[in-house]
Design an enzyme around this catalytic site. Structure first.
Site, short mmCIF file in Angstrom:
data_model
loop_
_atom_site.label_atom_id
_atom_site.label_comp_id
_atom_site.label_asym_id
_atom_site.label_seq_id
_atom_site.Cartn_x
_atom_site.Cartn_y
_atom_site.Cartn_z
N MET A 30 -18.51 -3.98 3.63
CA MET A 30 -17.28 -3.28 4.02
C MET A 30 -17.60 -1.92 4.64
O MET A 30 -16.73 -1.06 4.75
CB MET A 30 -16.36 -3.11 2.80
CG MET A 30 -15.92 -4.47 2.24
SD MET A 30 -14.35 -4.43 1.37
CE MET A 30 -14.71 -3.27 0.07
N LEU A 33 -22.08 2.47 4.96
CA LEU A 33 -23.34 1.90 4.49
C LEU A 33 -24.23 2.93 3.80
O LEU A 33 -24.23 4.11 4.15
CB LEU A 33 -24.09 1.28 5.67
CG LEU A 33 -23.30 0.18 6.42
CD1 LEU A 33 -24.12 -0.33 7.61
CD2 LEU A 33 -22.92 -0.98 5.50
N HIS A 34 -24.95 2.45 2.82
CA HIS A 34 -25.91 3.27 2.09
C HIS A 34 -27.18 2.44 1.87
O HIS A 34 -27.26 1.29 2.34
CB HIS A 34 -25.31 3.75 0.76
CG HIS A 34 -24.71 2.65 -0.06
ND1 HIS A 34 -25.47 1.66 -0.65
CD2 HIS A 34 -23.41 2.35 -0.36
CE1 HIS A 34 -24.67 0.84 -1.31
NE2 HIS A 34 -23.40 1.21 -1.14
N GLY A 36 -28.30 0.82 -0.55
CA GLY A 36 -28.09 -0.49 -1.18
C GLY A 36 -27.86 -1.56 -0.12
O GLY A 36 -28.45 -2.65 -0.16
N HIS A 37 -27.00 -1.25 0.86
CA HIS A 37 -26.76 -2.20 1.95
C HIS A 37 -28.03 -2.43 2.76
O HIS A 37 -28.34 -3.55 3.17
CB HIS A 37 -25.67 -1.67 2.89
CG HIS A 37 -24.32 -1.47 2.26
ND1 HIS A 37 -23.76 -0.24 2.07
CD2 HIS A 37 -23.41 -2.37 1.80
CE1 HIS A 37 -22.56 -0.36 1.51
NE2 HIS A 37 -22.32 -1.65 1.33
N GLY A 148 -25.62 -8.51 -2.86
CA GLY A 148 -26.27 -7.62 -3.82
C GLY A 148 -25.95 -8.00 -5.25
O GLY A 148 -24.83 -8.40 -5.56
N ASP A 151 -22.91 -6.55 -7.30
CA ASP A 151 -21.67 -7.31 -7.49
C ASP A 151 -22.08 -8.72 -7.95
O ASP A 151 -21.91 -9.70 -7.22
CB ASP A 151 -20.88 -7.36 -6.19
CG ASP A 151 -20.51 -5.97 -5.70
OD1 ASP A 151 -19.39 -5.53 -5.97
OD2 ASP A 151 -21.36 -5.31 -5.07
N MET A 185 -25.80 2.68 -6.46
CA MET A 185 -25.19 3.14 -5.20
C MET A 185 -23.95 2.33 -4.89
O MET A 185 -23.91 1.12 -5.13
CB MET A 185 -26.18 3.01 -4.05
CG MET A 185 -27.28 4.02 -4.13
SD MET A 185 -28.22 4.01 -2.59
CE MET A 185 -29.46 5.21 -3.00
N ARG A 188 -17.95 3.67 -3.02
CA ARG A 188 -16.90 4.34 -3.80
C ARG A 188 -17.42 5.58 -4.55
O ARG A 188 -16.61 6.36 -5.05
CB ARG A 188 -16.26 3.36 -4.79
CG ARG A 188 -15.35 2.34 -4.12
CD ARG A 188 -14.50 1.58 -5.12
NE ARG A 188 -13.47 0.78 -4.48
CZ ARG A 188 -13.58 -0.53 -4.21
NH1 ARG A 188 -14.67 -1.19 -4.54
NH2 ARG A 188 -12.59 -1.17 -3.62
P1 AMP Z 1 -19.64 -3.60 -0.16
O1 AMP Z 1 -19.78 -2.97 1.18
O2 AMP Z 1 -19.54 -2.62 -1.29
O3 AMP Z 1 -18.58 -4.67 -0.20
O4 AMP Z 1 -21.01 -4.35 -0.45
C1 AMP Z 1 -21.56 -5.23 0.49
C2 AMP Z 1 -22.78 -5.87 -0.11
O5 AMP Z 1 -23.72 -4.87 -0.48
C3 AMP Z 1 -22.48 -6.68 -1.38
O6 AMP Z 1 -23.27 -7.86 -1.38
C4 AMP Z 1 -22.91 -5.74 -2.47
O7 AMP Z 1 -23.30 -6.39 -3.66
C5 AMP Z 1 -24.10 -5.06 -1.82
N1 AMP Z 1 -24.36 -3.76 -2.46
C6 AMP Z 1 -23.50 -2.73 -2.59
N2 AMP Z 1 -24.07 -1.73 -3.29
C7 AMP Z 1 -25.32 -2.16 -3.63
C8 AMP Z 1 -26.41 -1.59 -4.36
N3 AMP Z 1 -26.33 -0.38 -4.91
N4 AMP Z 1 -27.53 -2.32 -4.49
C9 AMP Z 1 -27.62 -3.56 -3.95
N5 AMP Z 1 -26.63 -4.15 -3.26
C10 AMP Z 1 -25.50 -3.46 -3.09
#
Ligand code: AMP
Length: 282
Positions: A30, A33-34, A36-37, A148, A151, A185, A188
């Site tokens: 979404m 990006l950080h 983790g992404h 990730g 989640d 990370m 939010r």
């Molecule tokens: P989001 O943008 O938060 O919907 O996350 C997109 C993808 O990045 C999902 O598969 C999340 O599980 C993964 N993700 C988000 N934060 C992290 C993190 N800290 N470590 C690993 N994967 C992450």
């Protein structure tokens, strides 16, 4: 790096890539990006992707009516730079109107795993997730997709969707990336004040302490670990939504610990108005 905004162009690109034997790895996000992404991009490559597509789409149908869809952080230029530097081939960034020209009357829903944990507090969330992920799969036509472990319930639901509906896509999960402080990370985290951020460290600390206890005390019970975690988060002023012991593979709740299974403790808690999730594999 290409930036694609329409489903049609995304599909054309993907079909051309398949023709020249590219292995497409999709990383759904979404945005905002950080690291983790970014780690998911590396995981895609390490698992054989020779063309990486990162989708950036704040998906309205996975937010409840009183959730943070409107205020969800967005910064496309920052995301674009990060993807470019990490060697992404395509950003797929459709507008809401492109994904939802009309309100949907067809959805994809998972009816078992999604009923627990976050599904209890966020009743429409996972149907929104499975529906958008199915649509992203049919746009980017990936060979593999990376999710990730942050989640973990979402990843388990997607694995079930792919299994039950025969998507010819390998689902890869990637470890949680944490700040040096231990906090998982998350886009939010931007909502947290400095004080809330400090107090939110209780989540990762409580999870690590529970793992230590599990490793050092042969007969420790589920109730003891769960209650310890809950107490530590509440002591730091967090409002706990759930602390649950689950099977690491399915993320379904399990009644008690044993020494044979693989267990994950999953947590959701609010600090101020920010709802955070985290988990740890014991
Ligand atoms: P989001 O943008 O938060 O919907 O996350 C997109 C993808 O990045 C999902 O598969 C999340 O599980 C993964 N993700 C988000 N934060 C992290 C993190 N800290 N470590 C690993 N994967 C992450």
């Amino acid at each position: 790096m290409k930036v694609i905004h329409t489903i049609h162009e995304m599909q054309q690109w993907a079909m051309a890539a398949h023709k020249v034997q590219k292995v497409i790895g999709l990383v759904p996000t979404m945005g905002f990006l950080h690291e983790g992404h970014m780690s998911l991009i590396d995981t895609a490559k390490n698992n054989g992707a020779t063309a990486v597509v990162v989708s950036i789409f704040v998906n309205p149908i996975q937010f409840g009516p009183n959730e943070d869809y409107d205020s969800y952080p967005r910064d496309f230029e920052h995301d674009r730079k990060m993807c470019e530097e990490r060697g992404v081939d395509v950003i797929f960034a459709p507008e809401v109107k492109e994904m939802f020209p009309e309100p949907l009357t067809c959805h994809v829903g998972e009816t078992c795993i999604s009923q627990n944990l976050c599904g209890k507090t966020r009743p429409i969330h996972f149907q929104g997730v499975t529906t958008i992920v199915a649509k992203l799969f049919l746009a980017a036509l990936p060979n593999l997709a990376v999710f990730g472990r942050k989640d973990a319930q979402q990843a388990a639901i997607i694995r079930r969707m792919v299994r039950d509906l025969n998507f010819p896509i390998t689902i890869v999960t990637s470890p949680i990336v944490r700040e040096a402080s231990g906090l998982a990370m998350s886009s939010r985290n931007k909502y947290l004040s400095e004080d809330e951020h400090d107090r939110a460290l209780s989540i990762s600390r409580a999870l690590s302490a529970a793992r230590e206890k599990f490793r050092n005390q042969a007969n420790v019970s589920k109730a003891e670990l769960v209650n310890d975690i809950r107490r530590n988060i509440e002591k730091a002023g967090g409002v706990v939504d759930y602390v649950e012991l689950t099977d690491s593979d399915t993320m379904l709740p399990v009644p008690e610990l044993n020494r044979n299974g693989s267990f994950t403790i999953a947590v959701a808690a609010k600090f101020g108005t920010t709802r955070l999730i985290d988990n740890i594999q014991l």
